[in-house]
Motif scaffolding. Structure first.
Motif, PDB file in Angstrom:
ATOM      1  N   HIS A   9     -46.971  46.713 115.426  1.00 35.34           N
ATOM      2  CA  HIS A   9     -45.809  46.883 116.299  1.00 35.34           C
ATOM      3  C   HIS A   9     -46.085  48.010 117.293  1.00 35.34           C
ATOM      4  N   ASN A  63     -45.782  41.898 123.644  1.00 34.62           N
ATOM      5  CA  ASN A  63     -44.581  41.208 123.157  1.00 34.62           C
ATOM      6  C   ASN A  63     -44.048  41.845 121.889  1.00 34.62           C
ATOM      7  N   TYR A  64     -44.927  42.495 121.138  1.00 30.65           N
ATOM      8  CA  TYR A  64     -44.533  43.075 119.852  1.00 30.65           C
ATOM      9  C   TYR A  64     -45.121  44.466 119.738  1.00 30.65           C
ATOM     10  N   ALA A  77     -42.015  37.439 118.440  1.00 27.80           N
ATOM     11  CA  ALA A  77     -43.262  37.392 119.199  1.00 27.80           C
ATOM     12  C   ALA A  77     -44.063  36.136 118.873  1.00 27.80           C
ATOM     13  N   TRP A 103     -41.586  40.587 114.845  1.00 25.81           N
ATOM     14  CA  TRP A 103     -42.869  39.897 114.718  1.00 25.81           C
ATOM     15  C   TRP A 103     -42.671  38.393 114.876  1.00 25.81           C
ATOM     16  N   LYS A 161     -42.490  33.301 120.879  1.00 29.59           N
ATOM     17  CA  LYS A 161     -42.829  33.450 122.293  1.00 29.59           C
ATOM     18  C   LYS A 161     -44.294  33.103 122.553  1.00 29.59           C
ATOM     19  N   ASN A 162     -45.186  33.582 121.688  1.00 31.05           N
ATOM     20  CA  ASN A 162     -46.605  33.293 121.851  1.00 31.05           C
ATOM     21  C   ASN A 162     -46.909  31.808 121.662  1.00 31.05           C
TER      22      ASN A 162
END
Length: 313
Positions: free
Chosen positions: A245, A312-313, A46, A43, A49-50
């Motif tokens: 997830h 992404n997650y 992500a 988490w 990355k976000n």
């Protein structure tokens, strides 16, 4: 420390454990500082990355730091203050431990946007969070329904933070009128799959009867599920998670007999925090100091609306 070229912009990314500091921006530059826990959890990976994706989309110059403990995160924030960044986005590792440095950010006149875990003060400009109490409330009501108001429940909690406290409080509030719903064990899995696997293995050895497991997080739920299946326990009827997830979504979609429900708590929330930082740096005042995103129950009935195998997650 790693320097990256992003189109016409430069950013600096400082990973946890490295000794370097962020580059000092020129006085006329507007740079957003972002401070996150180390990505030892999907988490959080992500989230980082976000955050990067949104900063790029907003055309921001930015600095990202990651830390494995509150002392390192405090030092990172103090370094961002010394660099005179234009705003700071922070996801606190621990609520209490990161509250004092928030006061320093405020005293420096730097806008602070907090995401996910709350502070123990109001020394912030804006807060973006999920409905943690709602997660606990939804989970409690769900288990009351699934167990018919009677059962022995194991709770796997997260790290010391507002998130953990509210998810526990919401759950207990939801089951309080059902005295035969008993939380027989409550132990921390630190929001990590492997830790939760080990914790659940020990619980299974000490508890001969368990009806359900309420976990505060989907990755912890995955560790719990592995432990239950390896132990070949048949008494446990249901496990719940939180976070969204995609691996848990897939289990729900495929009709896993144990993993039947989770509750949304998307790492995309950090994009809202970065947008707020961009707006504030651009001279806009946030319409609301606190933004809370809904905790939606996810079951087989609505899983197709949420499951994205490429997320992404």
């Amino acid at each position: 420390m790693q320097r990256r070229r992003l189109g016409r912009e430069w950013c600096w990314i400082v990973r946890g454990g490295q000794s370097g500091g962020a580059a000092t921006p020129a006085p006329t530059e507007k740079v957003i500082g972002m401070s996150f826990p180390a990505a030892d959890h999907g988490w959080l990976g992500a989230v980082i990355k976000n955050a990067e994706d949104e900063a790029k989309a907003e055309g921001l110059k930015y600095v990202i730091t990651t830390a494995a403990d509150p002392n390192k995160q405090t030092n990172d924030i103090e370094d961002l203050i010394s660099k005179k960044v234009s705003a700071i986005v922070m996801l606190p590792i621990e609520s209490a431990a990161m509250t004092p440095v928030a006061k320093k950010v405020k005293e420096a006149g730097i806008p602070l946007i907090v995401v996910d875990r709350e502070l123990e003060s109001d020394d912030f400009t804006a807060l973006v969070k999920g409905d943690n109490t709602g997660i606990g409330t939804h989970a409690g009501k769900y288990l009351v329904d699934k167990l018919g108001g009677k059962g022995k429940i194991v709770e796997i909690i997260g790290v010391p933070s507002s998130v953990t406290t509210m998810r526990s409080d919401g759950f207990r509030e939801a089951i309080k009128d059902h005295p035969d719903m008993q939380v027989i064990v409550s132990q921390s899995g630190d929001f990590q799959k492997e830790k939760s696997l080990n914790v659940m293995q020990n619980i299974l050895q000490s508890q001969p009867q368990i009806d359900a497991v309420y976990t505060h997080d989907d990755e912890m739920a995955l560790g719990v599920l592995q432990a239950i299946k390896e132990a070949k326990r048949t008494d446990i009827k249901v496990v719940t998670g939180a976070g969204g997830h995609k691996d848990v979504y897939k289990l729900i979609k495929d009709g896993d007999p144990l993993m039947q429900a989770t509750f949304t708590y998307s790492p995309l929330m950090v994009k809202d925090a970065v947008k707020l930082a961009a707006d504030i740096v651009g001279g806009k005042t946030p319409a609301e100091k606190v933004t809370m995103l809904e905790a939606t129950p996810i079951t087989k009935d609505n899983i197709d609306k949420f499951y994205d195998p490429n997320a992404n997650y």
